[in-house]
Design a protein around this motif. Structure first.
Motif, PDB file in Angstrom:
ATOM      1  N   ARG A  69      37.104  33.068  39.105  1.00 20.67           N
ATOM      2  CA  ARG A  69      37.706  31.823  39.587  1.00 20.67           C
ATOM      3  C   ARG A  69      38.658  32.077  40.747  1.00 20.67           C
ATOM      4  O   ARG A  69      39.098  31.156  41.401  1.00 20.67           O
TER       5      ARG A  69
ATOM      6  N   ARG B 115      47.512  30.764  35.697  1.00 23.13           N
ATOM      7  CA  ARG B 115      47.732  31.691  34.594  1.00 23.13           C
ATOM      8  C   ARG B 115      48.132  33.066  35.118  1.00 23.13           C
ATOM      9  O   ARG B 115      49.008  33.724  34.579  1.00 23.13           O
ATOM     10  N   LEU B 116      47.415  33.508  36.131  1.00 19.94           N
ATOM     11  CA  LEU B 116      47.676  34.823  36.731  1.00 19.94           C
ATOM     12  C   LEU B 116      47.302  34.701  38.206  1.00 19.94           C
ATOM     13  O   LEU B 116      46.131  34.522  38.536  1.00 19.94           O
TER      14      LEU B 116
ATOM     15  N   PRO C  11      30.148  36.067  34.404  1.00 19.91           N
ATOM     16  CA  PRO C  11      30.855  34.867  34.879  1.00 19.91           C
ATOM     17  C   PRO C  11      31.302  35.023  36.328  1.00 19.91           C
ATOM     18  O   PRO C  11      31.632  36.132  36.758  1.00 19.91           O
TER      19      PRO C  11
ATOM     20  N   GLU D  12      38.570  35.807  36.100  1.00 16.84           N
ATOM     21  CA  GLU D  12      38.086  34.515  35.614  1.00 16.84           C
ATOM     22  C   GLU D  12      39.246  33.586  35.289  1.00 16.84           C
ATOM     23  O   GLU D  12      39.050  32.391  35.072  1.00 16.84           O
ATOM     24  N   LEU D  13      40.433  34.149  35.231  1.00 14.30           N
ATOM     25  CA  LEU D  13      41.605  33.310  34.923  1.00 14.30           C
ATOM     26  C   LEU D  13      41.951  32.427  36.116  1.00 14.30           C
ATOM     27  O   LEU D  13      41.781  32.823  37.275  1.00 14.30           O
ATOM     28  N   LEU D  14      42.468  31.241  35.851  1.00 16.77           N
ATOM     29  CA  LEU D  14      42.956  30.383  36.916  1.00 16.77           C
ATOM     30  C   LEU D  14      44.253  30.968  37.472  1.00 16.77           C
ATOM     31  O   LEU D  14      44.990  31.655  36.765  1.00 16.77           O
TER      32      LEU D  14
ATOM     33  N   GLY E 279      41.759  46.618  35.436  1.00 17.10           N
ATOM     34  CA  GLY E 279      40.728  45.700  34.971  1.00 17.10           C
ATOM     35  C   GLY E 279      40.416  44.580  35.937  1.00 17.10           C
ATOM     36  O   GLY E 279      39.479  43.802  35.715  1.00 17.10           O
ATOM     37  N   LEU E 280      41.169  44.492  36.995  1.00 18.71           N
ATOM     38  CA  LEU E 280      41.006  43.388  37.949  1.00 18.71           C
ATOM     39  C   LEU E 280      40.330  43.811  39.236  1.00 18.71           C
ATOM     40  O   LEU E 280      39.872  42.969  40.006  1.00 18.71           O
TER      41      LEU E 280
END
Lengths: 469, 469
Positions: free
Chosen positions: A217, A294-295, A214, A289-291, A246-247
């Motif tokens: 975002r 959200r984070l 993916p 991938e989170l908006l 993880g980011l």
């Protein structure tokens, strides 16, 4: 048989328009990125696997060595022919039969001739990407043949980790299907992994099934100035082993001379850190991938930086617009070329020996080649290091012999510390001597056995993994 | 030479205590998880690579086939000897020379005999794990030899993706070092990848360098009841391609009969979904290194579920305490065994054919073997499917011939849909016939060539990847 024999046959196989006699080959097929131009008996550009198979048989019948070329962006000279009588150059750029996207498996079965940029442009509409990030724009076939890595392999891995199968033509023109394109498949020896990173020595990769990832975002990037070299790996450990693990999508290191060269290249040398460049800067990127609702990655990175700025390890930091900081990172190579002849080393090391290697190699160079300026940068996150040197224009050029001695000296220090002489560019004639020297005889013997199995007459490619025959 | 010749020699090599004559071998070395017990001429348990090398040479000198066994947890019979005169069983359980943790590279160089649980217990204190999640507790050597996958390979991949190098003894007792244990290393043919998933056919893996991953700081799990089968893959697409993509650590599918068996096994059949079990349930797990204060996974998953419950695809869901839902997932196999003889298929498929395979295979079975009950479950997230059948105790047992016909029928449907006959258990005598049938002749010929290169006299293991000699 004479040259015109194979020429006429090749015409019949893939059309006169796509067969060129040696002297008429356009320069782009012969001029590699970093080295002197090559030469070949001819150039053939098949459009189908069937045509390619016929050309492999033709090469065998006429005792020609087939040099496979994708987008000719490689840095180890594996795709540049060098013999105007015996080297037949096969370009894969017209191998574009298959482009088969599976949205449910998030895979793409694609012919070798497609470019990375094309794949990513066409997949962007589906929110997906082939997650290999490079400055160059290689062909998919070339990427497999060299298992390219790049700057963003921390989250999703290298080409190998994202290839679920391939087809390859062997030297005798037979087609091998290796791997079914499935994510979980342990139903035999993993022959596909022999082809990945084989520099075209075992077969012509015609098609690959790629695993797509993916598109993130959001991204957040920072350029960090650590207090000194001793602060670099503690920072690395905190980022890669802590909450952000993880980011993290990139963790790059840039030496002061490399950063200065990049700043000079973009025409703004005083812009960063009030002009006080750190000895070693870090480019850290987060992706998700989170908006952001959200984070919020930018906020997360900023929090982390503020914490660090209150501590002892970080003296300054720039939280950046992605493009600008990455543009700087990607300007290093050009910036260095403006200062002189670049002598590149694409190596990797156990991180515990990373700084020691830099110190030992720099000390050895200061003694043996005092004119060489070290301007290294690389992928700290995955252990890769572009230990690049600039040989200033004002100096008399290095002789081939001295250059060989310089390369050998640096490689020897790297090897003694458990490093690899080729991290992400693969093996080619440019480092064939290094391969021979730094690969044990047992491994070479087995690799030679594999070569003989797939290409008994050594018809394919310019790289040899076996001992000299 | 007679049997006692090699026995005396083996005593000298690794000590009398660690050499056992055939009749005296303890049952655990001969009794595999699912099949009839095996037999062997003897058992040897070397403690060092040097002893193992000497035993390989001994096997060659005495014309014995060496069967390598780790923790004997495999499911394809690759580690169970079957000839009491010619099979010498070599257990790797005492190969524990090396346990070398590199905190900066986050790698572990470890001998083959260590168990997965030991590695993870010792790494937990560093906040790290070897990120392969299995119900069994195999040895590291066995995990490499079969490239195990498990339930949580979505974020970090399989054993192959997390192995940076290995050493292996070849049949002649020579030691190969394949890969330097570096994350980025493209300095030759990737011979290590031949050994991964080779079922012990190419060499004895003595040591591996594993890539460790950070332990997540939080997990959130839900068991979801989709409206019907048509809702399953739209849900899958939304999770794997949407905002949650980077957080999903497991996405499992469980058919109604499998779920019912698990519930019966844990003694609480009416607990879930008010007793109305869905045709196909989904177990979805998120994991992250972030603290919940930063990103609350349970809340995130709950939000998503509430959204879904307002839509058309999900009729019920349980947001669970991790352990309970996973315990249920891991109770399936035992629950099924309580109902009869289990006939297991470890396969994988392109997802677009997943439901079609289930329907076609069930229809074929209903026609040909109406007593067989389908109770499948598996790893939807990575395309793996345990298409397990229960043959009820009340039925007369299947003859060997009928069982073979049943297996062939199911494999044929799977193969016709582009599936793999071995997703994560590797290849062994149990599916040797399947390998022969579903692997093209060209691939077998090349695989046979590789076998001959590493093990010219076919001394190692019970699996043969080449055509019958």
């Amino acid at each position: 048989m004479s040259g015109s024999d194979w020429l006429a046959e090749a015409h019949r196989i893939c059309g006169a328009e796509f067969v060129v006699d040696g002297p008429a080959i356009e320069p782009r097929y012969l001029q590699p990125a970093r080295y002197a131009p090559g030469r070949a008996a001819g150039l053939v550009r098949p459009a189908t696997t069937a045509q390619a198979a016929a050309l492999l048989r033709l090469a065998a019948a006429h005792d020609l060595t087939l040099v496979i070329q994708g987008a000719h962006t490689g840095l180890v000279r594996a795709a540049t022919p060098s013999d105007q009588r015996r080297h037949l150059l096969l370009s894969t750029e017209r191998l574009r039969e298959v482009f088969d996207f599976d949205p449910l498996d998030r895979t793409l079965r694609v012919s070798a001739g497609y470019r990375l940029s094309e794949v990513n442009e066409r997949m962007a509409g589906h929110g997906l990407q082939f997650a290999i990030d490079l400055s160059a724009d290689p062909s998919i076939g070339g990427m497999l043949a060299h298992n390219t890595g790049g700057t963003r392999m921390l989250r999703h891995g290298d080409v190998r980790a994202n290839t679920l199968g391939l087809t390859a033509l062997l030297a005798d023109g037979t087609l091998l299907q290796a791997g079914r394109g499935l994510q979980k498949d342990n139903a035999g020896l993993a022959l596909q992994h022999l082809f990945i990173g084989s520099s075209g020595a075992l077969g012509l990769i015609c098609e690959a099934t790629l695993r797509l990832q993916p598109q993130p975002r959001q991204r957040a990037v920072a350029l960090v100035a650590p207090r000194d070299l001793d602060a670099v790996f503690p920072l690395y450990r905190e980022v890669m082993g802590g909450e952000l693990a993880g980011l993290v999508s990139a963790f790059e290191g840039i030496s002061r001379p490399a950063l200065a060269a990049a700043l000079a290249h973009v025409g703004d040398p005083g812009r960063l850190f009030d002009g006080r460049l750190p000895e070693y800067a870090l480019l850290i990127e987060l992706a998700s991938e989170l908006l952001a609702a959200r984070l919020d990655l930018a906020a997360l990175l900023q929090d982390w930086l503020e914490q660090q700025l209150g501590g002892e390890r970080v003296v300054d930091a720039v939280l950046g617009a992605d493009e600008q900081l990455w543009a700087l990172r990607h300007a290093i190579s050009e910036g260095l070329r403006e200062q002189g002849a670049v002598i590149g080393f694409d190596i990797s090391l156990p991180r515990r020996h990373f700084m020691r290697f830099r110190a030992e190699a720099a000390a050895w160079l200061a003694r043996e080649f005092p004119a060489a300026r070290v301007a290294d940068f690389g992928h700290l996150g995955d252990g890769g290091l572009h230990f690049n040197l600039v040989w200033p224009r004002a100096e008399p050029p290095l002789s081939a012999q001295d250059l060989a001695r310089l390369r050998e000296g640096v490689y020897a220090i790297n090897a003694a510390l458990g490093g690899s002489f080729s991290a992400e560019h693969g093996v080619g004639p440019q480092i064939q001597a290094g391969y021979r020297q730094w690969t044990d005889a047992h491994t070479q013997r087995l690799a030679g056995g594999v070569e003989r199995l797939f290409d008994p007459e050594a018809r394919l490619g310019l790289t040899r993994f076996g001992p000299e025959r």
